[in-house]
Design an enzyme around this catalytic site. Structure first.
Site, PDB file in Angstrom:
ATOM      1  N   SER A 178      -4.806  -0.371   2.762  1.00  0.00           N
ATOM      2  CA  SER A 178      -5.294  -0.716   1.424  1.00  0.00           C
ATOM      3  C   SER A 178      -6.052  -2.030   1.518  1.00  0.00           C
ATOM      4  O   SER A 178      -5.647  -2.959   2.210  1.00  0.00           O
ATOM      5  CB  SER A 178      -4.134  -0.809   0.436  1.00  0.00           C
ATOM      6  OG  SER A 178      -3.256  -1.854   0.781  1.00  0.00           O
ATOM      7  N   GLY A 238      -7.523  -3.879  -1.289  1.00  0.00           N
ATOM      8  CA  GLY A 238      -7.775  -4.488  -2.598  1.00  0.00           C
ATOM      9  C   GLY A 238      -8.997  -3.878  -3.254  1.00  0.00           C
ATOM     10  O   GLY A 238      -9.153  -2.649  -3.281  1.00  0.00           O
ATOM     11  N   GLY A 292     -11.083  -1.056  -1.743  1.00  0.00           N
ATOM     12  CA  GLY A 292     -10.613   0.322  -1.680  1.00  0.00           C
ATOM     13  C   GLY A 292      -9.597   0.561  -0.588  1.00  0.00           C
ATOM     14  O   GLY A 292      -8.635  -0.201  -0.442  1.00  0.00           O
ATOM     15  N   GLY A 298      -0.541  -1.366  -4.522  1.00  0.00           N
ATOM     16  CA  GLY A 298      -0.355  -0.726  -3.217  1.00  0.00           C
ATOM     17  C   GLY A 298       0.694   0.370  -3.293  1.00  0.00           C
ATOM     18  O   GLY A 298       0.593   1.398  -2.609  1.00  0.00           O
ATOM     19  N   ASP A 299       1.696   0.160  -4.116  1.00  0.00           N
ATOM     20  CA  ASP A 299       2.760   1.158  -4.268  1.00  0.00           C
ATOM     21  C   ASP A 299       2.220   2.397  -4.992  1.00  0.00           C
ATOM     22  O   ASP A 299       2.540   3.532  -4.631  1.00  0.00           O
ATOM     23  CB  ASP A 299       3.946   0.555  -5.035  1.00  0.00           C
ATOM     24  CG  ASP A 299       4.403  -0.767  -4.427  1.00  0.00           C
ATOM     25  OD1 ASP A 299       4.264  -0.925  -3.208  1.00  0.00           O
ATOM     26  OD2 ASP A 299       4.883  -1.641  -5.172  1.00  0.00           O
TER      27      ASP A 299
HETATM   28  N1  LIG Z   1      -9.506  -5.570  -7.796  1.00  0.00           N
HETATM   29  C1  LIG Z   1      -9.322  -4.260  -7.555  1.00  0.00           C
HETATM   30  N2  LIG Z   1     -10.225  -3.366  -7.989  1.00  0.00           N
HETATM   31  C2  LIG Z   1     -10.064  -2.035  -7.772  1.00  0.00           C
HETATM   32  N3  LIG Z   1      -9.018  -1.512  -7.105  1.00  0.00           N
HETATM   33  C3  LIG Z   1      -8.101  -2.352  -6.624  1.00  0.00           C
HETATM   34  C4  LIG Z   1      -8.194  -3.778  -6.825  1.00  0.00           C
HETATM   35  N4  LIG Z   1      -7.122  -4.361  -6.248  1.00  0.00           N
HETATM   36  C5  LIG Z   1      -6.386  -3.341  -5.720  1.00  0.00           C
HETATM   37  N5  LIG Z   1      -6.971  -2.145  -5.944  1.00  0.00           N
HETATM   38  C6  LIG Z   1      -6.480  -0.823  -5.565  1.00  0.00           C
HETATM   39  O1  LIG Z   1      -5.098  -0.921  -5.244  1.00  0.00           O
HETATM   40  C7  LIG Z   1      -4.884  -0.630  -3.859  1.00  0.00           C
HETATM   41  C8  LIG Z   1      -3.793  -1.526  -3.297  1.00  0.00           C
HETATM   42  O2  LIG Z   1      -4.169  -2.887  -3.370  1.00  0.00           O
HETATM   43  P1  LIG Z   1      -3.872  -3.922  -2.198  1.00  0.00           P
HETATM   44  O3  LIG Z   1      -3.974  -5.275  -2.813  1.00  0.00           O
HETATM   45  O4  LIG Z   1      -4.744  -3.623  -1.038  1.00  0.00           O
HETATM   46  O5  LIG Z   1      -2.388  -3.518  -1.754  1.00  0.00           O
HETATM   47  P2  LIG Z   1      -0.985  -4.268  -1.860  1.00  0.00           P
HETATM   48  O6  LIG Z   1      -0.643  -4.222  -3.335  1.00  0.00           O
HETATM   49  O7  LIG Z   1      -0.088  -3.420  -1.037  1.00  0.00           O
HETATM   50  O8  LIG Z   1      -1.181  -5.649  -1.321  1.00  0.00           O
HETATM   51  C9  LIG Z   1      -6.244  -0.784  -3.197  1.00  0.00           C
HETATM   52  O9  LIG Z   1      -6.343   0.005  -2.024  1.00  0.00           O
HETATM   53  C10 LIG Z   1      -7.167  -0.307  -4.304  1.00  0.00           C
HETATM   54  O10 LIG Z   1      -7.188   1.107  -4.324  1.00  0.00           O
HETATM   55  O1  LIG Z   2       9.598  -6.461  -0.417  1.00  0.00           O
HETATM   56  P1  LIG Z   2       8.510  -7.453  -0.619  1.00  0.00           P
HETATM   57  O2  LIG Z   2       7.467  -7.430   0.448  1.00  0.00           O
HETATM   58  O3  LIG Z   2       9.065  -8.851  -0.848  1.00  0.00           O
HETATM   59  O4  LIG Z   2       7.732  -7.043  -1.934  1.00  0.00           O
HETATM   60  C1  LIG Z   2       8.399  -6.863  -3.140  1.00  0.00           C
HETATM   61  C2  LIG Z   2       7.466  -6.957  -4.285  1.00  0.00           C
HETATM   62  O5  LIG Z   2       6.413  -6.031  -4.097  1.00  0.00           O
HETATM   63  C3  LIG Z   2       6.231  -5.217  -5.253  1.00  0.00           C
HETATM   64  O6  LIG Z   2       6.796  -3.959  -4.962  1.00  0.00           O
HETATM   65  C4  LIG Z   2       4.767  -5.129  -5.578  1.00  0.00           C
HETATM   66  O7  LIG Z   2       4.105  -4.553  -4.477  1.00  0.00           O
HETATM   67  P2  LIG Z   2       2.563  -4.695  -4.168  1.00  0.00           P
HETATM   68  O8  LIG Z   2       1.965  -5.651  -5.160  1.00  0.00           O
HETATM   69  O9  LIG Z   2       2.482  -5.201  -2.769  1.00  0.00           O
HETATM   70  O10 LIG Z   2       2.039  -3.311  -4.291  1.00  0.00           O
HETATM   71  C5  LIG Z   2       7.029  -5.883  -6.354  1.00  0.00           C
HETATM   72  O11 LIG Z   2       7.581  -4.977  -7.262  1.00  0.00           O
HETATM   73  C6  LIG Z   2       8.105  -6.633  -5.613  1.00  0.00           C
HETATM   74  O12 LIG Z   2       8.466  -7.806  -6.286  1.00  0.00           O
END
Ligand SMILES: Nc1ncnc2c1ncn2[C@@H]1O[C@H](COP(=O)(O)OP(=O)(O)O)[C@@H](O)[C@H]1O
Ligand SMILES: O=P(O)(O)OC[C@H]1O[C@](O)(COP(=O)(O)O)[C@@H](O)[C@@H]1O
Length: 312
Positions: free
Chosen positions: A220, A222, A225, A251-252
């Site tokens: 992922s 952000g 994409g 991400g979840d």
């Molecule tokens: N600013 C954004 N605009 C559009 N889609 C987003 C944006 N931020 C996150 N996403 C979507 O959410 C997914 C997960 O975000 P990311 O920040 O990469 O993962 P995580 O939450 O695990 O750190 C991305 O792959 C994308 O599909």
């Molecule tokens: O287990 P970690 O890495 O501390 O992450 C837990 C946190 O991640 C989340 O699941 C959010 O996940 P993402 O923003 O990474 O998709 C929250 O609900 C929780 O507080």
């Protein structure tokens, strides 16, 4: 059926502020409490998408009771394993434009016996499941190879395992051949020990994770994409969001969408991107429901431009 395992769940408190300034008293515009933890969120998103899922979580103390209540109020199927330590609370400070600063507690220690009980419940729930997803950080007391153990235990029964974690837990899992890993950009860079600035770096790093044992790698990125590297090759895609509200749990939601759509090929990647983008348009860690999901904004690139520089 998709079983999620969250060894370090949380109560997620999100506060909206105009601007975050260190060393200042900041008055929040709003505060909200959500059940949290990566696997918990995957099950929440699957429930909203009407895909059967059960969440296995250790819960302890009044915080654990509250977490359980919040999950049951949302209608989740939860297998809560009582533990002595208190469930953690994580705080997100959300600024306009979707900028989120997250403060995650280490979580309460799990004893050997408690971990064995969680493993027993996971084994019982996994019978007949299509996927088991081990998600999130590990609390103190849990060995780094816990997700690897999960893969080794479930693979002989034909149950596929997805791992969404970071650091040593992700590295240890690779050796056990998980069917899917879902690192974000930072987790991927950490896993291979070098920065990933261009799409070509992402693909090279994902291939490294495959060489170390992962079958499919969903990265992922952000706002950039996501990229899928698997037996069929490389595909990328994105789904632009004009006014992002909160990236917590995006991400979840992405992982949930991917699993819900069969976890293979452009259709699953497109669904994942649609769910991820929908989560970003919602406040805090609210998971998208069917009407929130817009598939028309998703762009899939079967031959992505590997020279593309990543924005985020
Ligand atoms: N600013 C954004 N605009 C559009 N889609 C987003 C944006 N931020 C996150 N996403 C979507 O959410 C997914 C997960 O975000 P990311 O920040 O990469 O993962 P995580 O939450 O695990 O750190 C991305 O792959 C994308 O599909
Ligand atoms: O287990 P970690 O890495 O501390 O992450 C837990 C946190 O991640 C989340 O699941 C959010 O996940 P993402 O923003 O990474 O998709 C929250 O609900 C929780 O507080």
């Amino acid at each position: 059926m998709i079983v999620t395992v969250t060894l370090n769940p949380s109560l997620d408190r999100t506060m909206e502020v105009d601007v975050l300034a260190r060393g200042q008293v900041i008055r929040a515009r709003s505060a909200r409490l959500d059940p949290g933890g990566k696997g918990v969120n995957v099950t929440r998103a699957l429930l909203a998408g009407r895909v059967p899922s059960v969440a296995v979580v250790p819960v302890g103390g009044p915080e654990g009771d509250r977490l359980r209540q919040l999950l049951l109020a949302e209608g989740l199927t939860v297998r809560a394993v009582p533990v002595a330590g208190h469930t953690r609370s994580n705080v997100t400070v959300a600024e306009p434009g979707g900028v989120a600063t997250k403060l995650n507690e280490p979580g309460a220690r799990l004893s050997h016996g408690e971990l064995a009980e969680v493993a027993r419940v996971v084994a019982a729930e996994s019978a007949g499941a299509g996927w088991v997803a081990g998600c999130g950080s590990l609390p103190p007391g849990v060995p780094d190879d816990i997700y690897a153990q999960l893969c080794r235990r479930l693979a002989p029964a034909g149950i596929r395992v997805a791992v969404d974690s970071s650091g040593p837990a992700l590295l240890a899992a690779l050796a056990a051949g998980p069917d899917l890993v879902k690192p974000n950009r930072e987790e991927l860079a950490e896993a291979v020990g070098s920065p990933v600035g261009r799409l070509a770096d992402v693909v090279a790093a994902a291939r490294q994770l495959r060489a170390r044992g992962a079958r499919s790698v969903l990265v992922s990125l952000g706002a950039d994409g996501a990229v899928l590297v698997d037996d069929d090759g490389v595909i990328a895609g994105d789904a632009p969001v004009e006014n992002p509200k909160s990236t917590v749990g995006a991400g979840d939601a992405l992982l949930a969408g991917f699993l819900a759509a069969g976890a293979r090929g452009p259709r699953a990647l497109a669904e994942a991107l649609a769910w991820g983008a929908a989560a970003v348009r919602l406040p805090a860690s609210r998971m998208p429901r069917r009407p929130d999901i817009r598939r028309d904004i998703v762009r899939i690139h079967a031959r992505p431009d590997l020279d593309q520089r990543l924005m985020t």
